[in-house]
Design a protein around this motif. Sequence first.
Motif, PDB file in Angstrom:
ATOM      1  N   ILE A 130      -7.791   7.189  -8.689  1.00  0.00           N
ATOM      2  CA  ILE A 130      -6.572   7.136  -7.526  1.00  0.00           C
ATOM      3  C   ILE A 130      -6.561   6.130  -6.259  1.00  0.00           C
ATOM      4  CG2 ILE A 130      -5.500   8.345  -6.453  1.00  0.00           C
ATOM      5  CD1 ILE A 130      -6.138  10.826  -7.558  1.00  0.00           C
ATOM      6  N   GLU A 131      -7.573   6.062  -5.718  1.00  0.00           N
ATOM      7  CA  GLU A 131      -7.516   4.851  -4.899  1.00  0.00           C
ATOM      8  C   GLU A 131      -8.011   4.136  -5.969  1.00  0.00           C
ATOM      9  OE1 GLU A 131     -10.117   3.915  -0.927  1.00  0.00           O
ATOM     10  OE2 GLU A 131     -10.499   5.595  -1.974  1.00  0.00           O
ATOM     11  N   LEU A 132      -8.910   3.867  -6.826  1.00  0.00           N
ATOM     12  CA  LEU A 132      -8.624   2.297  -7.030  1.00  0.00           C
ATOM     13  C   LEU A 132      -7.353   1.240  -8.143  1.00  0.00           C
ATOM     14  CD1 LEU A 132     -10.947  -0.106  -8.498  1.00  0.00           C
ATOM     15  CD2 LEU A 132     -11.244   1.126 -10.561  1.00  0.00           C
ATOM     16  N   ALA A 133      -6.681   2.254  -8.314  1.00  0.00           N
ATOM     17  CA  ALA A 133      -4.817   2.022  -9.054  1.00  0.00           C
ATOM     18  C   ALA A 133      -4.534   1.851  -8.048  1.00  0.00           C
ATOM     19  CB  ALA A 133      -4.551   2.913  -9.599  1.00  0.00           C
ATOM     20  N   GLN A 134      -3.973   2.748  -6.804  1.00  0.00           N
ATOM     21  CA  GLN A 134      -3.320   1.721  -5.218  1.00  0.00           C
ATOM     22  C   GLN A 134      -4.453   0.151  -5.061  1.00  0.00           C
ATOM     23  OE1 GLN A 134      -3.928   5.202  -2.526  1.00  0.00           O
ATOM     24  NE2 GLN A 134      -3.842   5.970  -4.032  1.00  0.00           N
ATOM     25  N   ARG A 135      -5.724   0.477  -4.683  1.00  0.00           N
ATOM     26  CA  ARG A 135      -6.307  -0.568  -4.223  1.00  0.00           C
ATOM     27  C   ARG A 135      -6.014  -1.744  -5.569  1.00  0.00           C
ATOM     28  NH1 ARG A 135     -10.830  -0.996  -1.270  1.00  0.00           N
ATOM     29  NH2 ARG A 135     -11.370   1.088  -0.110  1.00  0.00           N
ATOM     30  N   LEU A 141       0.736  -1.308  -0.290  1.00  0.00           N
ATOM     31  CA  LEU A 141       0.116   0.012   0.198  1.00  0.00           C
ATOM     32  C   LEU A 141       0.674   1.246  -0.036  1.00  0.00           C
ATOM     33  CD1 LEU A 141      -2.764   1.269  -0.033  1.00  0.00           C
ATOM     34  CD2 LEU A 141      -2.533   1.030   2.722  1.00  0.00           C
ATOM     35  N   ALA A 142       2.262   1.466   0.662  1.00  0.00           N
ATOM     36  CA  ALA A 142       3.010   2.418   0.919  1.00  0.00           C
ATOM     37  C   ALA A 142       3.589   2.493  -0.610  1.00  0.00           C
ATOM     38  CB  ALA A 142       4.220   1.925   2.073  1.00  0.00           C
ATOM     39  N   ALA A 143       3.728   1.690  -0.910  1.00  0.00           N
ATOM     40  CA  ALA A 143       4.536   2.245  -2.613  1.00  0.00           C
ATOM     41  C   ALA A 143       3.341   2.207  -3.849  1.00  0.00           C
ATOM     42  CB  ALA A 143       4.808   0.475  -2.547  1.00  0.00           C
ATOM     43  N   ALA A 144       2.252   1.552  -3.597  1.00  0.00           N
ATOM     44  CA  ALA A 144       0.903   1.789  -4.628  1.00  0.00           C
ATOM     45  C   ALA A 144       1.066   3.701  -4.041  1.00  0.00           C
ATOM     46  CB  ALA A 144      -0.538   1.574  -3.982  1.00  0.00           C
ATOM     47  N   ARG A 145       0.387   4.125  -3.129  1.00  0.00           N
ATOM     48  CA  ARG A 145       0.921   5.644  -3.240  1.00  0.00           C
ATOM     49  C   ARG A 145       1.379   6.066  -3.441  1.00  0.00           C
ATOM     50  NH1 ARG A 145      -1.161   4.605   3.388  1.00  0.00           N
ATOM     51  NH2 ARG A 145      -3.808   4.126   2.856  1.00  0.00           N
ATOM     52  N   ALA A 146       2.553   5.836  -3.523  1.00  0.00           N
ATOM     53  CA  ALA A 146       4.209   6.818  -3.422  1.00  0.00           C
ATOM     54  C   ALA A 146       3.866   6.840  -5.289  1.00  0.00           C
ATOM     55  CB  ALA A 146       5.275   6.151  -3.643  1.00  0.00           C
ATOM     56  N   GLU A 147       3.225   5.873  -5.736  1.00  0.00           N
ATOM     57  CA  GLU A 147       3.488   5.937  -7.541  1.00  0.00           C
ATOM     58  C   GLU A 147       2.063   7.097  -7.512  1.00  0.00           C
ATOM     59  OE1 GLU A 147       4.671   5.835 -10.361  1.00  0.00           O
ATOM     60  OE2 GLU A 147       4.883   3.877  -9.667  1.00  0.00           O
ATOM     61  N   LEU A 148       1.006   6.987  -7.104  1.00  0.00           N
ATOM     62  CA  LEU A 148       0.019   7.493  -7.007  1.00  0.00           C
ATOM     63  C   LEU A 148      -0.116   8.664  -6.957  1.00  0.00           C
ATOM     64  CD1 LEU A 148      -2.152   6.838  -9.336  1.00  0.00           C
ATOM     65  CD2 LEU A 148      -0.603   4.697  -7.724  1.00  0.00           C
ATOM     66  N   ALA A 149       1.252   9.286  -6.528  1.00  0.00           N
ATOM     67  CA  ALA A 149       1.011  10.736  -5.512  1.00  0.00           C
ATOM     68  C   ALA A 149       0.836  11.574  -5.995  1.00  0.00           C
ATOM     69  CB  ALA A 149       2.438  10.831  -4.770  1.00  0.00           C
ATOM     70  N   SER A 150       1.313  11.881  -7.589  1.00  0.00           N
ATOM     71  CA  SER A 150       1.079  12.901  -7.797  1.00  0.00           C
ATOM     72  C   SER A 150       0.190  12.414  -9.289  1.00  0.00           C
ATOM     73  CB  SER A 150       2.416  12.757  -9.536  1.00  0.00           C
ATOM     74  OG  SER A 150       2.839  11.563 -10.475  1.00  0.00           O
ATOM     75  N   ALA A 151      -0.716  11.707  -8.541  1.00  0.00           N
ATOM     76  CA  ALA A 151      -2.337  11.801  -9.755  1.00  0.00           C
ATOM     77  C   ALA A 151      -2.809  12.784  -9.923  1.00  0.00           C
ATOM     78  CB  ALA A 151      -2.273  10.647  -9.535  1.00  0.00           C
ATOM     79  N   ARG A 152      -3.881  13.004 -10.413  1.00  0.00           N
ATOM     80  CA  ARG A 152      -4.946  14.262 -10.432  1.00  0.00           C
ATOM     81  C   ARG A 152      -6.202  13.533 -10.852  1.00  0.00           C
ATOM     82  NH1 ARG A 152      -1.462  15.277  -7.234  1.00  0.00           N
ATOM     83  NH2 ARG A 152      -0.185  16.908  -6.887  1.00  0.00           N
ATOM     84  N   GLY A 153      -7.509  13.959 -10.952  1.00  0.00           N
ATOM     85  CA  GLY A 153      -8.361  13.980 -11.329  1.00  0.00           C
ATOM     86  C   GLY A 153      -9.178  14.542 -12.175  1.00  0.00           C
ATOM     87  N   LEU A 154      -9.761  14.258 -12.867  1.00  0.00           N
ATOM     88  CA  LEU A 154     -11.152  14.895 -12.992  1.00  0.00           C
ATOM     89  C   LEU A 154     -12.435  14.512 -12.578  1.00  0.00           C
ATOM     90  CD1 LEU A 154     -10.094  14.659 -16.847  1.00  0.00           C
ATOM     91  CD2 LEU A 154      -9.489  16.518 -15.195  1.00  0.00           C
ATOM     92  N   ARG A 155     -13.373  15.561 -13.116  1.00  0.00           N
ATOM     93  CA  ARG A 155     -14.188  15.717 -11.981  1.00  0.00           C
ATOM     94  C   ARG A 155     -15.264  13.836 -11.859  1.00  0.00           C
ATOM     95  NH1 ARG A 155     -18.168  17.743 -16.191  1.00  0.00           N
ATOM     96  NH2 ARG A 155     -18.512  15.633 -16.808  1.00  0.00           N
ATOM     97  N   ASP A 156     -15.042  12.933 -12.853  1.00  0.00           N
ATOM     98  CA  ASP A 156     -15.847  12.234 -13.329  1.00  0.00           C
ATOM     99  C   ASP A 156     -14.354  11.000 -12.779  1.00  0.00           C
ATOM    100  OD1 ASP A 156     -18.084  13.347 -13.169  1.00  0.00           O
ATOM    101  OD2 ASP A 156     -17.642  12.843 -15.523  1.00  0.00           O
ATOM    102  N   ASN A 157     -13.487  11.308 -12.826  1.00  0.00           N
ATOM    103  CA  ASN A 157     -12.514  10.156 -12.263  1.00  0.00           C
ATOM    104  C   ASN A 157     -11.210  10.118 -11.260  1.00  0.00           C
ATOM    105  OD1 ASN A 157     -10.628  11.873 -13.269  1.00  0.00           O
ATOM    106  ND2 ASN A 157      -9.675  10.830 -14.698  1.00  0.00           N
ATOM    107  N   ALA A 158     -11.879  11.066 -10.705  1.00  0.00           N
ATOM    108  CA  ALA A 158     -11.053  11.474  -9.116  1.00  0.00           C
ATOM    109  C   ALA A 158     -11.065  10.133  -8.467  1.00  0.00           C
ATOM    110  CB  ALA A 158     -11.283  11.793  -8.364  1.00  0.00           C
TER     111      ALA A 158
END
Length: 328
Positions: A307-312, A287-304
């Motif tokens: 970010i959590e789905l990718a981590q899971r 989980l810590a590694a997944a959060r590190a990878e997604l740290a720069s992720a930015r969601g739009l109105r419908d797809n935020a």
Amino acid sequence: MNPFTYERASDEKTALTLGARTGAKYLGGGTNLVDLMRETIEHPVLLVDVTGLSCTIEDTDDGGLRIGAGVKNTAVAADPRVREHYPMLSEAVLAGASAQIRNMATVGGNLLQRTRCGYFYDDAARCNKRAAGKGCDAIDGFNRMHAILGASDACVATHPSDMAVALVALDAVVSVGGRNGTRDIPLVDFHVLPGDTPQTETVLETGELITAVTLPPSIAGRSRYQKVRDRASYAFALISAAAALNVQDGVVKEVRLALGGVAHKPWRATAAEAALKGGPATEAAFLAAARAELASARGLRDNAFKIELAQRVIVDTLVKLTALQEIR
């Protein structure tokens, strides 16, 4: 109607000669190109049929595999060497499209399918990929499927290939031929992020032809491709993960990880890999590694939510691979 001519190349030299002509396009299975021609998005003057070229899968001297660009996707998934040593690749191919399309689509064509979204096909919408400088209606429109990493103000589309995600995780190298000779390109560098020129999707030069994809020897351990999508078949990924993991005595010795559905290109998760290697093979570490990878992720109105789905998906994939190694 958009008139065009058709030539079938008998060998690579002939293909490159024909492909150098103005307005020429190489034709593999045609599963993407022909659709784009029907939608009047692509307007080739000449189609160069290369389906008879590079159609074999061969062992390499170092224990890897060289897959010809003309090999059908179905043949890749069914090859015993792929299934034994690169199971994530077989799983990724089978997760993509329909059986009929896999029977037609080629490896080279799969890598060259256009990165696209629904607005790309809509000639009433603004799309910088279709008409440079016009704008991107997806940014403020329906963007549930769109990019959360590496996007720009010019384009937020995601790369559609499942196969390419697995190949990136496997450190595949693309061989191409052209008027200036041949060159090898790591697949992780083959596709490009949109920046200000989203119409440019790869580093290929005009007239270059993909001839093969080479896989290095597989790492010890297990590999897996996992895809989350809105329906069970024939749907692009909301999120996908291709992972290879080697755990020894509870420690991650080797890991390769790539994501699909998150960016304009298959996304190699280098931050997550760096966080994992040499550390404990635990759910908390994953989980810590997944959060590190997604740290720069930015969601739009419908797809935020992606970010959590990718981590899971990352965590779930790695947990399952760890469990498979523990019960060997």
